[in-house]
Design a protein around this motif. Structure first.
Motif, PDB file in Angstrom:
ATOM      1  N   VAL A   1     -14.336 -10.659   8.992  1.00  0.00           N
ATOM      2  CA  VAL A   1     -13.486  -9.987  10.071  1.00  0.00           C
ATOM      3  C   VAL A   1     -14.113 -10.520  11.365  1.00  0.00           C
ATOM      4  O   VAL A   1     -15.147 -10.326  11.711  1.00  0.00           O
TER       5      VAL A   1
ATOM      6  N   ASP B   1     -11.045  -4.751  -0.607  1.00  0.00           N
ATOM      7  CA  ASP B   1      -9.987  -5.718  -0.323  1.00  0.00           C
ATOM      8  C   ASP B   1      -9.624  -6.392  -1.862  1.00  0.00           C
ATOM      9  O   ASP B   1     -10.334  -6.219  -2.826  1.00  0.00           O
TER      10      ASP B   1
ATOM     11  N   ARG C   1      -3.158   3.482   6.046  1.00  0.00           N
ATOM     12  CA  ARG C   1      -3.458   2.570   7.071  1.00  0.00           C
ATOM     13  C   ARG C   1      -2.458   2.455   8.292  1.00  0.00           C
ATOM     14  O   ARG C   1      -1.244   2.250   7.829  1.00  0.00           O
TER      15      ARG C   1
ATOM     16  N   VAL D   1     -11.887   1.341   8.601  1.00  0.00           N
ATOM     17  CA  VAL D   1     -11.577   1.085   9.976  1.00  0.00           C
ATOM     18  C   VAL D   1     -11.644   2.548  10.797  1.00  0.00           C
ATOM     19  O   VAL D   1     -10.605   3.218  10.547  1.00  0.00           O
TER      20      VAL D   1
END
Ligand code: AKG
Ligand code: FE2
Length: 394
Positions: A155, A143, A82, A203
């Motif tokens: 989000v 998550d 990330r 993402v």
């Protein structure tokens, strides 16, 4: 199993279908709600996302710490997994009021439409602000649930110009991509995607600009809405969503070949729920999601007594994989004597042996074995691997 029973079972299984596990779209919001304050005392800034300059966004990015992610209840920093910046909620103030825009109602009505869920109150709690600058990304993950009541994430993407950074959701070999960047850039709009906590998501890499998001944790609120009285009609969507399953289950129950010696209908849960040693499983009943909530509700309507149980595999050495031991609660720490097995310990502590309907595995046991028809087979995503302290004493 007879062909007829098999067909009836297949119809029940087909009726337990899940809706898409997300809801997403764009939303007009008042211009002034797109203001953000961030920073520290005597060193604070304000920007408006509808017309934030590169310089302002650069300042916001610089104010961020590297974003971590949860692995087994711990926050881990690993920029190969990330790469993004984060601000905790004590470092910024956003003027967005997601509940006031009806967004939370939309989440409840569309995401939770399937079950008794649709009558539950949903609460959302701002969790983080994230800045994904050029080359930022977040690889595929789920998550971490922050509480028993948390069922998903919301989000909100702010209208800063950027390319790349699409959010991709994946479930059971299906995939959905959300990229609202072009639609909302420099407008008084936000994009939102809400999804269940057990959905894998990613993402993709941001190519240009800054992608700024606010993430919210979605919870079932403690107090459910008051039950509707008999005289008031329940919304059609709830009636329609349940009807095929109810009818199919009724037909299955009428089949004389179903569990002739009595037994259980077993439904493996289709969603993941937080669970720990010794917890009262029945507490999760009110937090069941989507199709799981539908199964519980319809079974109750049809007069079937339902219970959440935890399932342990039978002893590898002596028992076939058709055999399981069911318990009211996850079993806690234990001691084993030399000639004891974990399965025996479970049975002495309230565990019950079940075997798949029609299997001859059950005949081997003194004290027997109750037959169970697995309507929804167990799946791996609810499996918890735990090393049990096999301390022995003689
Ligand atoms: O920014 C997004 O679209 C998703 C972010 C995310 O997955 C997370 O913060 O856990
Ligand atoms: Fe996530």
């Amino acid at each position: 199993m007879s062909e007829d029973l098999q067909a009836r079972l297949a119809a029940v299984q087909k009726a337990i279908t899940k809706r898409p596990p997300f809801v997403g779209g764009t939303l007009d919001v008042p211009d002034s709600d797109l203001k953000l304050y961030f920073g520290e005392v005597d060193d604070a800034y304000c920007l408006n996302f509808a017309r934030a300059t590169d310089e302002q966004l650069g300042k916001l990015a610089a104010a961020c710490d590297p974003a971590t992610f949860g692995v087994k209840q711990e926050d881990v920093l690993d920029e190969s997994y990330r790469k993004a910046g984060k601000l905790d909620t004590d470092k910024f103030a956003s003027l967005l009021k997601v509940a006031e825009y009806g967004l939370i109602d939309t989440v409840r009505d569309e995401l939770l439409q399937e079950g008794a869920d649709s009558t539950k109150q949903v609460a959302c709690e701002l969790y983080k602000l994230n800045v994904y600058g050029k080359d930022s990304f977040f690889k595929s993950h789920k998550d971490t649930p922050r509480s028993e009541r948390m069922f998903g994430s919301l989000v909100v993407v702010l209208p800063t110009p950027h390319e790349g950074g699409a959010l991709v959701l994946r479930e059971d070999g299906r995939e959905w991509t959300f990229d609202y960047a072009a639609e909302i850039a420099n407008a008084t709009k936000i994009a939102y995607v809400a999804f269940f906590g057990d959905i894998e998501h990613e993402v993709l890499t941001v190519k240009t600009g800054y992608r700024v998001t606010l993430t919210y944790n979605l919870y079932f609120d403690a107090a459910p809405k008051p039950a509707r009285s008999e005289s008031k009609p329940i919304p059609r969507s709830v009636v329609d969503a349940d009807a095929p399953f109810r009818e199919a289950l009724q037909k299955l129950l009428q089949d004389p070949a179903l569990l002739p010696k009595g037994g259980y209908l077993a439904f493996g849960l289709r969603f993941m729920y937080p669970c720990n040693q010794g917890m009262k499983l029945q507490r999760l009943r009110h937090h069941l999601k989507g199709a799981d909530a539908m199964v519980a509700r319809v079974c109750k309507e049809l007069g079937l007594r339902g219970k959440l149980m935890v399932t342990y595999p039978g002893d590898d050495e002596f028992e076939s994989e058709d055999v399981h031991i069911i318990m009211d609660a996850p079993f806690g720490d234990c001691y084993l004597t030399e000639d004891d097995s974990f399965q025996d310990l479970l049975l002495r502590n309230g565990g019950k042996r079940i075997c798949a309907m029609g299997s001859d595995a059950g005949e081997d046991f003194i004290g027997g074995c109750t037959e169970a028809l697995w309507v929804v087979p167990l799946s791996q995503f609810n499996e918890v691997k735990e090393a049990h302290g096999a301390r022995t004493f003689s």
